[in-house]
Motif scaffolding. Structure first.
Motif, short mmCIF file in Angstrom:
data_model
loop_
_atom_site.label_atom_id
_atom_site.label_comp_id
_atom_site.label_asym_id
_atom_site.label_seq_id
_atom_site.Cartn_x
_atom_site.Cartn_y
_atom_site.Cartn_z
N ASP A 35 0.82 -1.20 0.00
CA ASP A 35 0.00 0.00 0.00
C ASP A 35 0.86 1.26 0.00
OD1 ASP A 35 -2.19 -1.62 -0.05
OD2 ASP A 35 -2.74 -1.33 2.04
N ASN A 36 2.03 1.19 0.64
CA ASN A 36 2.95 2.33 0.60
C ASN A 36 3.53 2.50 -0.80
OD1 ASN A 36 2.66 3.05 3.29
ND2 ASN A 36 4.31 1.71 3.99
N MET A 37 3.78 1.38 -1.48
CA MET A 37 4.30 1.44 -2.85
C MET A 37 3.27 2.04 -3.81
SD MET A 37 7.44 0.20 -3.14
CE MET A 37 7.59 -0.41 -4.81
N LEU A 38 1.99 1.88 -3.48
CA LEU A 38 0.90 2.35 -4.34
C LEU A 38 0.36 3.71 -3.89
CD1 LEU A 38 -1.01 -1.03 -4.65
CD2 LEU A 38 0.41 0.04 -6.40
N ALA A 39 1.19 4.48 -3.21
CA ALA A 39 0.75 5.77 -2.70
C ALA A 39 0.19 6.63 -3.84
CB ALA A 39 1.89 6.49 -2.01
N PRO A 40 -0.94 7.29 -3.62
CA PRO A 40 -1.58 8.03 -4.71
C PRO A 40 -0.84 9.31 -5.07
CG PRO A 40 -2.76 8.39 -2.66
CD PRO A 40 -1.71 7.34 -2.37
N VAL A 41 -1.06 9.76 -6.29
CA VAL A 41 -0.56 11.07 -6.72
C VAL A 41 -1.72 12.05 -6.63
CG1 VAL A 41 1.15 10.05 -8.25
CG2 VAL A 41 -1.12 10.56 -9.13
N PRO A 42 -1.44 13.35 -6.56
CA PRO A 42 -2.54 14.32 -6.50
C PRO A 42 -3.46 14.16 -7.71
CG PRO A 42 -0.45 15.37 -5.98
CD PRO A 42 -0.11 13.99 -6.47
N GLY A 43 -4.77 14.17 -7.44
CA GLY A 43 -5.74 13.91 -8.50
C GLY A 43 -6.58 15.12 -8.84
N GLU A 44 -7.60 14.86 -9.65
CA GLU A 44 -8.51 15.91 -10.10
C GLU A 44 -9.22 16.57 -8.91
OE1 GLU A 44 -8.87 16.94 -13.09
OE2 GLU A 44 -8.17 15.34 -14.42
N THR A 45 -9.44 17.87 -9.04
CA THR A 45 -10.20 18.60 -8.02
C THR A 45 -11.68 18.28 -8.16
OG1 THR A 45 -8.59 20.39 -8.01
CG2 THR A 45 -10.78 20.89 -7.13
#
Length: 308
Positions: A35-45
């Motif tokens: 889950d740490n490896m799959l940390a999200p990137v900033p997404g759509e507002t």
């Protein structure tokens, strides 16, 4: 086709990390690592993002609602995350859900179903169906149109979206207008030609999938249950129109395409697309892989047309 150059760069980043010893691997510790490896990137507002508690099969579940526009009459897309029924969270798929909400023009609700091995089959498909029913029942208070309903998921989440559609068909509701499946798990036998060709070196390995199935099932005979292996079903009657996306370099490619063929033969309107040069999990790479962004946009357009 060769590997996409952007995908090859991603694989290079992972090439130095050896596969774990699955004979001794502990699910809890692997979950924390993955889950740490799959940390999200900033997404759509979004106009609104809120965490919810929704009804599951045996109690409440965490969920997250994404509203792309400040409207109370948008359709509903219920999303189930991948991760082999063992890993994955609301956070690991946050960016993907934001993208789907914006591109489909729907409220997306991502459901955190119970994970194996703490909750083995059929806990996850029962949770996902119960949560979908709960969301439809509470549509007015949550501010969306539960009569315009689609389900979606990636990998194990695609399997669970299928399981929700199957249960809805068998129980005469809720009515699901569309399902969108990204490289879904459809066959627990793990013996297709693509499993042989791409057994290792392409992010998802044959050994890893075998370990996931061991964590998920209570006993081997459950592999023939259509809620676990959709390809084992005798019929696809009642399943909704479908978009099914596969990746060329993916162990799950052949079973996904076999299920798409089963849908077509059963009269279910289905668009199946093999994305050349791609690997398992590529749709979550849409922010930095051009081919993934194109596939996601096309799939989202399919769902948007079905719900509007």
């Amino acid at each position: 086709m060769p590997l996409d150059s952007q995908i090859a760069a991603v694989l290079q980043q992972f090439s130095a990390a050896p596969e774990p010893d699955y004979s001794t691997l502990d699910a809890v510790h692997y979950r924390q690592f993955a889950d740490n490896m799959l940390a999200p990137v900033p997404g759509e507002t979004m106009a609104e993002v809120r965490d919810l508690r929704v009804g599951g099969a045996e109690g409440e579940l965490d969920a997250r609602l994404y509203r792309p526009l400040d409207q109370q009459d948008l359709p509903l897309l219920v999303f189930f995350h991948g991760g082999g029924f063992v890993i994955g969270t609301l956070d690991t798929h946050d960016d993907l859900c934001r993208s789907l909400a914006k591109q489909v023009g729907a409220v997306v609700v991502s459901v955190a179903y119970r994970l194996a091995p703490e909750a083995r089959f059929p806990a996850a498909p029962l949770d996902c169906f119960a949560a979908t029913c709960w969301l439809v029942e509470h549509a007015a208070e949550l501010g969306f149109d539960g009569r315009r309903l689609a389900v979606a998921g990636d990998s194990a989440g695609g399997n669970l979206a299928l399981a929700v559609s199957r249960q809805a068909a068998q129980r005469q509701g809720p009515k699901i207008s569309y399902q969108c499946l990204f490289y879904p798990v459809t066959d627990g036998r793990c013996d297709s030609a693509s499993y042989q060709a791409f057994a290792e070196g392409y992010l998802l390995s044959r050994a890893m999938m075998g370990w996931f199935w061991q964590q998920y099932l209570v006993e081997p005979g459950q592999i023939d249950d259509p809620l676990a292996s959709p390809l084992a079903a005798d019929s696809v009657t009642g399943l909704p129109p479908t978009t099914l996306i596969t990746a060329e370099f993916d162990p799950l490619r052949d079973e996904g395409e076999a299920f798409a063929q089963r849908l077509l033969e059963g009269g279910v309107p289905t668009r199946v697309e093999r994305c050349d040069g791609m690997v398992h999990g590529f749709i979550s790479m849409a922010p930095f892989v051009e081919r993934a962004a194109q596939a996601l946009a096309a799939a989202a357009a399919d769902v948007r047309r079905a719900l509007n």
